[in-house]
Design a protein around this motif. Structure first.
Motif, short mmCIF file in Angstrom:
data_model
loop_
_atom_site.label_atom_id
_atom_site.label_comp_id
_atom_site.label_asym_id
_atom_site.label_seq_id
_atom_site.Cartn_x
_atom_site.Cartn_y
_atom_site.Cartn_z
N GLY A 86 -19.25 -20.64 -4.25
CA GLY A 86 -19.33 -22.10 -4.15
C GLY A 86 -19.74 -22.60 -2.78
N GLN A 104 -18.77 -29.05 -4.90
CA GLN A 104 -18.48 -27.63 -5.07
C GLN A 104 -17.40 -27.40 -6.14
OE1 GLN A 104 -17.69 -25.38 -1.41
NE2 GLN A 104 -16.12 -24.22 -2.49
N ASP A 105 -16.29 -28.10 -6.04
CA ASP A 105 -15.21 -27.92 -7.01
C ASP A 105 -15.59 -28.45 -8.39
OD1 ASP A 105 -13.57 -26.74 -5.12
OD2 ASP A 105 -12.60 -28.62 -4.56
N PRO A 157 -10.65 -34.74 -10.23
CA PRO A 157 -11.23 -33.50 -10.77
C PRO A 157 -11.16 -33.43 -12.30
CG PRO A 157 -8.97 -33.10 -10.14
CD PRO A 157 -9.21 -34.55 -9.88
N GLY A 170 -17.91 -25.99 -10.14
CA GLY A 170 -17.17 -24.82 -10.59
C GLY A 170 -16.35 -25.10 -11.83
N LEU A 171 -15.72 -26.27 -11.91
CA LEU A 171 -14.95 -26.64 -13.09
C LEU A 171 -15.84 -26.79 -14.32
CD1 LEU A 171 -12.58 -29.30 -11.45
CD2 LEU A 171 -11.88 -27.09 -12.42
N GLN A 219 -16.86 -33.08 -2.95
CA GLN A 219 -16.35 -32.82 -4.29
C GLN A 219 -17.30 -31.98 -5.15
OE1 GLN A 219 -15.57 -36.77 -5.81
NE2 GLN A 219 -13.64 -36.96 -4.69
N THR A 245 -12.65 -18.09 -11.22
CA THR A 245 -12.23 -18.95 -10.11
C THR A 245 -12.42 -18.22 -8.79
OG1 THR A 245 -10.60 -20.08 -11.51
CG2 THR A 245 -10.29 -20.23 -9.12
N TRP A 275 -16.11 -18.19 -8.01
CA TRP A 275 -16.64 -19.46 -7.53
C TRP A 275 -16.14 -19.79 -6.14
CZ3 TRP A 275 -20.66 -22.03 -9.27
CH2 TRP A 275 -20.93 -23.29 -8.74
N GLU A 276 -14.91 -19.39 -5.81
CA GLU A 276 -14.40 -19.62 -4.46
C GLU A 276 -15.25 -18.90 -3.42
OE1 GLU A 276 -10.36 -18.37 -4.75
OE2 GLU A 276 -9.64 -20.32 -5.47
#
Length: 408
Positions: A261, A179-180, A135, A183-184, A177, A254, A257-258
């Motif tokens: 996402g 989605q995360d 990540p 968001g990052l 991967q 965060t 996005w959770e």
């Protein structure tokens, strides 16, 4: 960008603003720095210590797959007007702001070197990360060595660098991967080093990432996210309206996005969902009461596909069940489309109670209207399995606001 801090912009306008910012930071300001040094040398206020600068243009950033091109990089050398003679070495990329392990496993990026052409430009079109960095972010800068003399005979020997690129995250498994990673990258670009930003600024960056998630471009799109959609998300996630929520913190983003996402992942990867969304047959961001207001004026058998406002990323079928205008809501279960050969289209095609699909149509003035079409006219060629009408009865579980089966 700062001037748009409290303005909700369209993706097209915001993209134009980002292009303007990049041009200012990476093209105009480096040139002005060279001019400033030259003028100060003319007036004798400072000896020239900037014989040259590399300026950088980057065509893309964000999440990419391992082995996928990072996009196009154009690097140009700007030199002082006071240079009499110059020798320029190869331009080389360098991984920046990352771990030694990532640098070691992606040496091929740094081995890709280019000579400047007669206009002082080098183009890098095929830089790739050979391994995943998820990540972790990774950024790229470019450097070259220049040697020579000024017109007054003073020598110079200097390594010059470009600005650091916008971030990438290289993924080895996009399905799990993306989605995360997305968001990052959204947080990195929107917040930079700030702990909170205006909700308008967050919208501008989020709507841009929505286009990325749905494989669209600001200049070539089929269906945009609307401010009404954003209002839906703010109310569902924070129980606040746009007017009430003036700021959003890094931590709250965060949380945001959770929630969104999983929905974007479903739009991007689940078969037929994105196509239905683009054409308006997937209404997406509606609450149950809003769906009921639309359906109450439609024919029996009309139905809406939407995201659940209770369970992140889950789909709901709201449908008009009988002539008494009884409206039901069915939460699609994972087992309904668990078979890889059974898509959501096949699942919905099985039920005779679902006859007319509601389509949302966005007008030029931003307003929306709703229309219905026969389900089989829309789904027609998309069916894979023969339609077998199911006969289920409702069995609503205690505390569950949705039907556990579709009524017939």
């Amino acid at each position: 960008i700062e001037s748009s801090e409290n303005r909700f912009l369209s993706p097209q306008k915001f993209d134009e603003l980002l292009i303007l910012r990049d041009r200012l930071l990476n093209y105009i300001l480096p040139q002005l720095r060279i001019y400033e040094d030259d003028l100060q040398n003319i007036h004798g206020t400072r000896l020239n210590n900037t014989p040259g600068i590399l300026r950088l243009y980057q065509s893309r950033s964000g999440p990419i797959s391992k082995g996928e091109s990072c996009g196009d990089f154009t690097v140009q050398l700007l030199t002082s007007a006071r240079i009499g003679h110059i020798v320029v070495y190869e331009v080389r990329p360098e991984l920046s702001e990352t771990t030694p392990k990532i640098k070691a496993s992606n040496r091929t990026v740094e081995e890709n070197r280019q000579e400047l052409n007669q206009d002082g430009i080098a183009e890098f079109k095929n830089l790739k990360f050979e391994t995943g960095t998820f990540p972790n972010f990774v950024k790229i800068k470019f450097r070259t060595r220049i040697q020579g003399t000024y017109v007054d005979g003073r020598p110079f020997d200097k390594t010059v660098e470009s600005n650091i690129s916008k971030p990438y995250i290289s993924m080895t498994n996009t399905g799990s991967q993306w989605q995360d990673a997305a968001g990052l990258c959204l947080k990195e670009e929107a917040f930079r080093e700030e702990s909170s930003i205006s909700i308008a600024r967050f919208w501008n960056y989020f709507s841009r990432y929505f286009l990325i998630a749905t494989k669209q471009e600001p200049s070539n799109y089929k269906r945009l996210l609307t401010l009404n959609d954003f209002e839906f998300l703010l109310r569902v996630i924070f129980n606040q309206s746009r007017k009430q929520k003036q700021k959003i913190t890094n931590k709250e983003s965060t949380q945001f996005w959770e929630w969104i996402g999983p929905s974007l992942k479903k739009l991007r990867y689940q078969k037929h969902i994105l196509g239905l969304f683009e054409k308006g047959y997937f209404c997406a961001f509606l609450t149950g009461p809003e769906a009921e207001q639309i359906l109450v004026n439609e024919r029996t058998g009309s139905f809406i596909i939407r995201f659940s406002s209770r369970f992140a990323g889950e789909l709901v079928i709201s449908y008009l069940f009988d002539n008494k205008h009884q409206i039901r809501h069915y939460l699609i279960k994972a087992t309904d489309t668990a078979d890889k050969k059974k898509t959501i289209v096949d699942f919905l095609g099985q039920y005779s109670v679902l006859k007319y699909i509601v389509q949302v149509i966005t007008l030029d003035n931003g307003e929306v209207r709703y229309d219905t079409r026969k389900k089989n006219d829309v789904f027609g060629k998309l069916y894979k399995k023969p339609k077998q009408h199911q006969k289920d009865s409702t069995n609503t579980e205690t505390g569950n606001p949705y039907d556990t089966t579709l009524l017939l």
